[in-house]
Scaffold this active site. Structure first.
Site, PDB file in Angstrom:
ATOM      1  CG  HIS A  11      10.571  -4.280   0.679  1.00  0.00           C
ATOM      2  ND1 HIS A  11      10.447  -4.590  -0.652  1.00  0.00           N
ATOM      3  CD2 HIS A  11       9.351  -4.508   1.226  1.00  0.00           C
ATOM      4  CE1 HIS A  11       9.202  -4.964  -0.908  1.00  0.00           C
ATOM      5  NE2 HIS A  11       8.520  -4.937   0.219  1.00  0.00           N
ATOM      6  CD  GLU A  12       8.537  -4.858   5.002  1.00  0.00           C
ATOM      7  OE1 GLU A  12       7.547  -4.113   5.138  1.00  0.00           O
ATOM      8  OE2 GLU A  12       8.514  -5.894   4.321  1.00  0.00           O
ATOM      9  CG  HIS A  36       5.825  -1.307   2.532  1.00  0.00           C
ATOM     10  ND1 HIS A  36       5.155  -1.122   1.347  1.00  0.00           N
ATOM     11  CD2 HIS A  36       6.346  -2.565   2.473  1.00  0.00           C
ATOM     12  CE1 HIS A  36       5.267  -2.206   0.597  1.00  0.00           C
ATOM     13  NE2 HIS A  36       5.991  -3.091   1.263  1.00  0.00           N
ATOM     14  CG  HIS A  52       3.558   4.901   0.401  1.00  0.00           C
ATOM     15  ND1 HIS A  52       3.241   3.915  -0.503  1.00  0.00           N
ATOM     16  CD2 HIS A  52       2.799   5.971   0.040  1.00  0.00           C
ATOM     17  CE1 HIS A  52       2.362   4.376  -1.378  1.00  0.00           C
ATOM     18  NE2 HIS A  52       2.069   5.614  -1.057  1.00  0.00           N
TER      19      HIS A  52
END
Length: 604
Positions: free
Chosen positions: A392-393, A396, A399
């Site tokens: 998940h992180e 980020h 991105h």
């Protein structure tokens, strides 16, 4: 009785498991040098006050200086705050963070004239400026967006006052952060082996997955019992944050705090309301899931402390951090070679702070200033959940990596609305990868259980949070009482509605809102649910279409904040202006639930 050792101190964590904030500033002295340089830059900006309408060169100059200031302040603040996050009890970085906050407030005040002055430029003159000054082409989207905001921007003097008030506005969140991470001490309980274990933010999730119901129950009451001791203080802190939201929305002439929060992303209120309405329409599926959980756990009464333990017996799935890195790399292979190359680099070059230590900020996040690589804070506990948190992180982080690489500073910061898409695509691809390859029936059931929990925790639970926020803000806006008891009653009713009749909604859960940090960033959590829905659609496209969908997705990651989030997502292949992505995501939840019911029925 054997006593487990307390959390390690920061200095006792091996360097290989710490992030390298030296990549931002090699020393605190280097930070201080940049800090001291800001006033001179502010002087250059304020020298242009009252002159933006005079000529196009002045307008371009102030926008360029504003970018330079933004980059500098971002670097100063992120370094100070991330150093503090390493150990919130460290007075050095408490002080640096406070100074950075104050500097940001000063800068906001001194530059607050810029937006009102730009908005005061007549449209025909602004158009002439853009034609005669090539450098303004970069700022076209920014200038168009400023015109959209015109009705909510005040006079230069009023904006200066609001900017000075911004530091006060951060107080509720800062008070909560210090209470939650530095001052609260949770009790010690016995784990499954009889060892004494101190409850911490990081360990709580692990304890709630314990197969020993006594451990789960003691952890639940130990955690929430601690919050209850401060419930009046926490209620006052939270309601202060709500009043802050209402104050700023009214001063800026928004119809409500909700619409003020949505305005920046240019997201219609219907998107928020559609989310709550669509999920509520499918609450029967959550009630069915809760019923299955009760059956598989074999309990006469299902309690709130039974919601996180895996429903599949005899699966003890521990994953070391090294194994997690390999899992994530393999799961994200559908995103292509370049994505894999950056991911591999991030694992080896100090992007990630891995383990919990005393005083460290709880939870997980990705952050980092423009001009350096992104960073990820974890509190890794060797659980499968932690593997998904890593994925998940890193969503980020990559991105940010692509946005910073491809976009100028002014458009490098993507909004939270799209941020949760990037993170959840990673989680979805990882779970699909694991499900596709897992042959062991128990582990397959475990994975389906985990995926169902993602739906429960992200789509259902975050929507429940979003509804809670909407209700409590509306009460303050209507000048109704919002006492501690009222907060608890509202939260209790929502848990009953969302989870249904087959679970005992224990009274201690009524205080759960008091431990949710995101409530201090108003109307934030709904983006987890919309992001999850969009990510479900995009990951399905990536797996089904391959390269064309990957190219659309990578273009989306590289777009930063160069357009409004709904438009960026449309180009990636999903329309969040409709309820369709939410409906599709919930249909996946029902399919997974069907499969688990069938597999467990045959097992019985």
């Amino acid at each position: 009785m054997e006593k487990e050792k307390a959390l390690p101190k920061r200095q006792d964590i091996s360097a290989e498991f710490k992030w390298k904030l030296e990549d931002i500033y090699p020393t605190d002295d280097a930070w201080e040098k940049d800090f001291q340089a800001v006033p001179a830059l502010l002087d250059k900006i304020t020298a242009l006050k009252g002159k933006l309408q005079e000529k196009s060169a002045n307008l371009l100059a102030v926008l360029q200086l504003q970018d330079e200031l933004g980059k500098g302040l971002e670097k100063i603040f992120t370094y100070a705050r991330m150093r503090r996050d390493e150990d919130n009890t460290n007075p050095t970085y408490q002080a640096l963070t406070d100074r950075a906050v104050a500097l940001n407030a000063r800068a906001a005040g001194e530059t607050s004239f810029i937006t009102p002055e730009i908005l005061a430029i007549p449209d025909d003159i602004l158009q002439r400026f853009q034609k005669e000054e090539q450098g303004l082409a970069l700022y076209r989207f920014l200038l168009d967006d400023l015109k959209r905001q015109k009705a909510h921007v005040l006079t230069a003097d009023e904006e200066a006052i609001l900017a000075q008030a911004s530091e006060l506005g951060q107080s509720p969140g800062q008070i909560f952060t210090m209470l939650n991470n530095a001052d609260l001490t949770f009790p010690t309980i016995r784990d499954e082996e009889g060892r004494e274990v101190e409850i911490t933010h990081g360990r709580y999730g692990q304890l709630m997955e314990s197969k020993d119901r006594r451990v789960r129950k003691e952890a639940f009451y130990g955690l929430y019992g601690t919050y209850k001791k401060l419930e009046n203080t926490l209620a006052a802190t939270f309601t202060s944050a709500i009043k802050r939201d209402v104050f700023f929305s009214r001063v800026r002439r928004y119809p409500s705090a909700l619409e003020a929060a949505l305005f920046g992303d240019n997201v219609p209120k219907d998107v928020y309301d559609n989310l709550i309405g669509t999920v509520r329409k499918h609450n029967d599926a959550m009630h069915r899931y809760v019923r299955l959980r009760k059956k598989l756990l074999g309990v006469d009464q299902l309690h709130m402390y039974d919601l996180y333990v895996p429903m599949v017996a005899d699966v003890d799935w521990k994953v070391t951090y090294k194994e997690a890195l390999e899992m994530v790399k393999q799961g994200l292979e559908p995103l292509g070679d370049d994505y894999g190359r950056v991911l591999d680099e991030s694992f080896k070059t100090g992007w990630i702070d891995v383990y919990e230590n005393k005083g460290k900020t709880s939870g997980a996040y990705s952050w980092g200033p423009y001009g350096t690589h992104p960073y990820v804070l974890l509190n890794y506990q060797d659980r499968l959940d932690d593997v998904f948190t890593l994925a998940h992180e890193m969503g980020h982080a990559l991105h940010s990596y692509y946005s910073h690489k491809e976009q100028p500073y002014i458009y490098s910061a993507y909004t939270i609305f799209v941020a949760e898409v990037a993170s959840t695509v990673n989680e979805t691809l990882l779970i699909r990868h694991l499900l596709e390859r897992e042959q062991d029936k128990s582990r397959r059931l475990y994975l389906i259980n985990h995926y169902l929990e993602q739906f429960r925790g992200t789509l259902y639970r975050q929507t429940m949070f979003a509804e809670f926020e909407k209700i409590v803000h509306a009460k303050i806006e209507a000048a109704e009482a919002l006492t501690l008891q009222e907060l608890k009653q509202i939260y209790h009713r929502l848990n009953v509605d969302y989870y249904g009749p087959d679970i005992i909604v224990d009274d201690d859960i009524d205080i759960e809102w008091a431990r949710i940090p995101h409530f201090y960033n108003n109307f934030y959590v709904y983006k987890y649910a919309t992001g999850f829905s969009a990510a479900t659609a995009l990951s399905a496209q990536i797996l089904a279409e391959g390269q064309p969908a990957v190219e659309r997705y990578l273009t989306f990651l590289k777009s930063g904040g160069s357009d409004y989030p709904l438009e960026l997502l449309k180009r990636a292949g999903v329309d969040m202006g409709t309820a369709e992505p939410i409906e599709k995501a919930l249909s996946v939840f029902r399919e997974l639930l069907d499969e688990m019911e069938k597999l467990t029925a045959r097992a019985n």
